[in-house]
Design a protein around this motif. Structure first.
Motif, PDB file in Angstrom:
ATOM      1  N   ALA A  81       0.855  -1.186   0.000  1.00 30.87           N
ATOM      2  CA  ALA A  81       0.000   0.000   0.000  1.00 30.87           C
ATOM      3  C   ALA A  81       0.889   1.233   0.000  1.00 30.87           C
ATOM      4  O   ALA A  81       1.739   1.382   0.883  1.00 30.87           O
ATOM      5  CB  ALA A  81      -0.922   0.016   1.211  1.00 30.87           C
ATOM      6  N   ARG A  82       0.687   2.106  -0.977  1.00 37.13           N
ATOM      7  CA  ARG A  82       1.519   3.312  -1.091  1.00 37.13           C
ATOM      8  C   ARG A  82       0.627   4.549  -1.139  1.00 37.13           C
ATOM      9  O   ARG A  82      -0.295   4.626  -1.938  1.00 37.13           O
ATOM     10  CB  ARG A  82       2.382   3.231  -2.365  1.00 37.13           C
ATOM     11  CG  ARG A  82       3.397   4.365  -2.460  1.00 37.13           C
ATOM     12  CD  ARG A  82       4.305   4.185  -3.674  1.00 37.13           C
ATOM     13  NE  ARG A  82       3.626   4.487  -4.929  1.00 37.13           N
ATOM     14  CZ  ARG A  82       4.205   4.379  -6.132  1.00 37.13           C
ATOM     15  NH1 ARG A  82       5.448   3.949  -6.235  1.00 37.13           N
ATOM     16  NH2 ARG A  82       3.521   4.672  -7.226  1.00 37.13           N
ATOM     17  N   PHE A  83       0.940   5.526  -0.282  1.00 38.89           N
ATOM     18  CA  PHE A  83       0.195   6.788  -0.195  1.00 38.89           C
ATOM     19  C   PHE A  83      -1.299   6.529   0.017  1.00 38.89           C
ATOM     20  O   PHE A  83      -2.150   7.146  -0.626  1.00 38.89           O
ATOM     21  CB  PHE A  83       0.439   7.652  -1.436  1.00 38.89           C
ATOM     22  CG  PHE A  83       1.885   7.990  -1.669  1.00 38.89           C
ATOM     23  CD1 PHE A  83       2.700   8.379  -0.631  1.00 38.89           C
ATOM     24  CD2 PHE A  83       2.445   7.881  -2.937  1.00 38.89           C
ATOM     25  CE1 PHE A  83       4.043   8.673  -0.834  1.00 38.89           C
ATOM     26  CE2 PHE A  83       3.781   8.170  -3.158  1.00 38.89           C
ATOM     27  CZ  PHE A  83       4.581   8.570  -2.102  1.00 38.89           C
ATOM     28  N   VAL A  84      -1.605   5.611   0.918  1.00 37.15           N
ATOM     29  CA  VAL A  84      -2.985   5.238   1.221  1.00 37.15           C
ATOM     30  C   VAL A  84      -3.311   5.536   2.680  1.00 37.15           C
ATOM     31  O   VAL A  84      -4.225   6.309   2.988  1.00 37.15           O
ATOM     32  CB  VAL A  84      -3.231   3.739   0.919  1.00 37.15           C
ATOM     33  CG1 VAL A  84      -4.643   3.336   1.355  1.00 37.15           C
ATOM     34  CG2 VAL A  84      -3.025   3.448  -0.560  1.00 37.15           C
TER      35      VAL A  84
ATOM     36  N   SER B  43       4.191   2.420   2.167  1.00 34.21           N
ATOM     37  CA  SER B  43       4.898   3.660   1.839  1.00 34.21           C
ATOM     38  C   SER B  43       3.948   4.840   2.011  1.00 34.21           C
ATOM     39  O   SER B  43       2.798   4.795   1.578  1.00 34.21           O
ATOM     40  CB  SER B  43       5.404   3.642   0.387  1.00 34.21           C
ATOM     41  OG  SER B  43       6.373   2.647   0.189  1.00 34.21           O
ATOM     42  N   ASP B  44       4.450   5.888   2.657  1.00 35.34           N
ATOM     43  CA  ASP B  44       3.675   7.114   2.808  1.00 35.34           C
ATOM     44  C   ASP B  44       4.629   8.298   2.891  1.00 35.34           C
ATOM     45  O   ASP B  44       5.847   8.130   3.022  1.00 35.34           O
ATOM     46  CB  ASP B  44       2.778   7.050   4.046  1.00 35.34           C
ATOM     47  CG  ASP B  44       1.373   6.546   3.721  1.00 35.34           C
ATOM     48  OD1 ASP B  44       0.807   7.002   2.708  1.00 35.34           O
ATOM     49  OD2 ASP B  44       0.846   5.701   4.467  1.00 35.34           O
ATOM     50  N   ALA B  45       4.050   9.480   2.835  1.00 32.97           N
ATOM     51  CA  ALA B  45       4.852  10.693   2.802  1.00 32.97           C
ATOM     52  C   ALA B  45       5.359  11.086   4.183  1.00 32.97           C
ATOM     53  O   ALA B  45       4.699  10.840   5.200  1.00 32.97           O
ATOM     54  CB  ALA B  45       4.039  11.840   2.213  1.00 32.97           C
TER      55      ALA B  45
ATOM     56  N   LEU C  84       8.602   7.479   2.913  1.00 29.36           N
ATOM     57  CA  LEU C  84       9.103   6.458   3.826  1.00 29.36           C
ATOM     58  C   LEU C  84       8.472   5.124   3.466  1.00 29.36           C
ATOM     59  O   LEU C  84       7.248   5.024   3.352  1.00 29.36           O
ATOM     60  CB  LEU C  84       8.786   6.824   5.277  1.00 29.36           C
ATOM     61  CG  LEU C  84       9.339   5.876   6.339  1.00 29.36           C
ATOM     62  CD1 LEU C  84       9.731   6.646   7.588  1.00 29.36           C
ATOM     63  CD2 LEU C  84       8.319   4.789   6.714  1.00 29.36           C
ATOM     64  N   THR C  85       9.305   4.127   3.258  1.00 34.05           N
ATOM     65  CA  THR C  85       8.838   2.770   3.000  1.00 34.05           C
ATOM     66  C   THR C  85       9.270   1.889   4.157  1.00 34.05           C
ATOM     67  O   THR C  85      10.448   1.846   4.511  1.00 34.05           O
ATOM     68  CB  THR C  85       9.412   2.227   1.682  1.00 34.05           C
ATOM     69  OG1 THR C  85       8.950   3.038   0.598  1.00 34.05           O
ATOM     70  CG2 THR C  85       8.972   0.779   1.451  1.00 34.05           C
ATOM     71  N   ALA C  86       8.301   1.224   4.761  1.00 37.75           N
ATOM     72  CA  ALA C  86       8.564   0.308   5.873  1.00 37.75           C
ATOM     73  C   ALA C  86       8.034  -1.069   5.505  1.00 37.75           C
ATOM     74  O   ALA C  86       7.023  -1.195   4.808  1.00 37.75           O
ATOM     75  CB  ALA C  86       7.896   0.813   7.153  1.00 37.75           C
ATOM     76  N   TRP C  87       8.724  -2.101   5.975  1.00 41.01           N
ATOM     77  CA  TRP C  87       8.291  -3.452   5.630  1.00 41.01           C
ATOM     78  C   TRP C  87       8.560  -4.414   6.792  1.00 41.01           C
ATOM     79  O   TRP C  87       9.374  -4.142   7.678  1.00 41.01           O
ATOM     80  CB  TRP C  87       9.009  -3.946   4.374  1.00 41.01           C
ATOM     81  CG  TRP C  87      10.508  -4.014   4.485  1.00 41.01           C
ATOM     82  CD1 TRP C  87      11.253  -5.079   4.907  1.00 41.01           C
ATOM     83  CD2 TRP C  87      11.439  -2.974   4.177  1.00 41.01           C
ATOM     84  NE1 TRP C  87      12.587  -4.761   4.880  1.00 41.01           N
ATOM     85  CE2 TRP C  87      12.728  -3.483   4.433  1.00 41.01           C
ATOM     86  CE3 TRP C  87      11.302  -1.652   3.701  1.00 41.01           C
ATOM     87  CZ2 TRP C  87      13.882  -2.712   4.237  1.00 41.01           C
ATOM     88  CZ3 TRP C  87      12.454  -0.898   3.507  1.00 41.01           C
ATOM     89  CH2 TRP C  87      13.715  -1.424   3.785  1.00 41.01           C
ATOM     90  N   GLY C  88       7.816  -5.492   6.768  1.00 44.99           N
ATOM     91  CA  GLY C  88       7.999  -6.550   7.746  1.00 44.99           C
ATOM     92  C   GLY C  88       7.499  -7.860   7.171  1.00 44.99           C
ATOM     93  O   GLY C  88       6.666  -7.881   6.268  1.00 44.99           O
ATOM     94  N   ARG C  89       8.027  -8.952   7.706  1.00 53.46           N
ATOM     95  CA  ARG C  89       7.725 -10.284   7.171  1.00 53.46           C
ATOM     96  C   ARG C  89       6.994 -11.112   8.208  1.00 53.46           C
ATOM     97  O   ARG C  89       7.334 -11.089   9.391  1.00 53.46           O
ATOM     98  CB  ARG C  89       9.018 -10.985   6.746  1.00 53.46           C
ATOM     99  CG  ARG C  89       8.820 -12.248   5.909  1.00 53.46           C
ATOM    100  CD  ARG C  89      10.151 -12.798   5.436  1.00 53.46           C
ATOM    101  NE  ARG C  89      10.886 -11.868   4.590  1.00 53.46           N
ATOM    102  CZ  ARG C  89      10.734 -11.803   3.267  1.00 53.46           C
ATOM    103  NH1 ARG C  89       9.868 -12.588   2.670  1.00 53.46           N
ATOM    104  NH2 ARG C  89      11.458 -10.947   2.570  1.00 53.46           N
TER     105      ARG C  89
END
Length: 299
Positions: free
Chosen positions: A122-125, A152-154, A287-292
């Motif tokens: 999900a980006r800019f949501v 990802s978001d601003a 900013l992009t953040a991720w996790g598994r």
């Protein structure tokens, strides 16, 4: 770290209704300018996380579908389900392997098809939606074991530096306005960005102050291997990101001028500044953040 409180503090409008209406001429082009600025970075991260053959992906708030299509064309994933509240731009460009669903992720019965996904993106949501912590938990629940959630978001890198709402009229030389002491002189750009964030928050609830807490929230949602990065595209005359901000300001003019921070003339000056050689500023970052999700344990 304690996340900020949830709940709306805005006027109750929604993205795509109060502002950025998809039926407005040129809205798809505005979205695509943002894609040109950020898609390469997004795709590099998704591929580094393993996106490729065998993966079934969910793209939330897919917009015009540029990331969805590149996952199919470049990463070679098996399929992408692209979800948005309005799918007109997605429906205009069908490709093999791309399924489209018109749905609202804030709905209590949100269920994007059977099964789970190796990638949920999900980006800019979420920056435009209330109860982000709940939504992150919902999206994490759609990730299959061993899969990844990527958000990802601003992040605002400009407006808080211009604390007096317009900078010192002498160019920041007095009253703490020396950039070397943590302040920047006000410019048409910084004033417009400040008015944009305030205006969008008042109109549709956009709140980027949450975004730096995404790693914490992903870990709290039970994901492991959590990390984050920030990309800041350069503001250059005629560049995709400069055109994106100019179009964004035009479409949110009423919300921006309602803040009282600038008038129509000030907004027009900011748009001209973006396209001039005098422009010297930072764009908002992504900013992009991720996790598994942990893979299944031994039987």
């Amino acid at each position: 770290m304690t996340p900020p409180p949830s709940g709306r503090t805005d006027g109750g409008g929604r993205y795509g209704e109060a502002v950025f209406r998809p039926e407005q001429a040129g809205e798809g082009e505005r979205i695509d300018f943002g894609a040109l600025a950020y898609d390469d970075v997004t795709m590099a991260r998704l591929r580094a996380l393993g996106a490729g053959p065998g993966w079934r992906c969910l793209d939330v708030g897919a917009g015009t579908g540029t990331v969805s299509r590149r996952l199919l064309d470049e990463a070679g994933v098996d399929g992408v389900l692209a979800v948005d509240r309005d799918v007109r731009f997605l429906a205009e460009r069908p490709v093999a392997g791309l399924d489209v669903a018109e749905a609202d992720i804030t709905a209590p019965d949100f269920a994007p098809g059977p099964g789970r996904f190796r990638l949920v993106h999900a980006r800019f949501v979420l920056m435009h939606l209330p109860e982000r912590e709940h939504l992150i938990t919902t999206l994490a629940g759609l990730v299959e074991p061993g899969g990844v959630l990527v958000l990802s978001d601003a992040v605002d890198l400009t407006s808080d530096l211009d604390r007096d709402g317009g900078g010192d009229r002498d160019g920041g030389r007095d009253q703490g306005g020396d950039p070397g002491r943590g302040r920047t002189p006000g410019t048409p750009y910084s004033l417009a960005m400040r008015a944009m964030w305030q205006g969008l928050r008042a109109t549709i609830g956009t709140d980027v102050s949450w975004v730096p807490s995404y790693p914490y929230l992903l870990r709290r949602a039970g994901l492991a291997g959590v990390a984050a990065e920030i990309h800041v595209p350069p503001l250059l005359p005629g560049s995709p990101i400069s055109r994106f901000w100019a179009d964004t300001w035009r479409r949110s003019r009423a919300a921006m001028t309602a803040t009282g921070l600038l008038d129509d003339a000030g907004l027009d000056a900011a748009i001209r500044y973006l396209d001039s050689d005098d422009c010297a500023a930072l764009s908002a970052g992504m900013l992009t953040a991720w996790g598994r999700k942990a893979p299944p344990g031994p039987a």
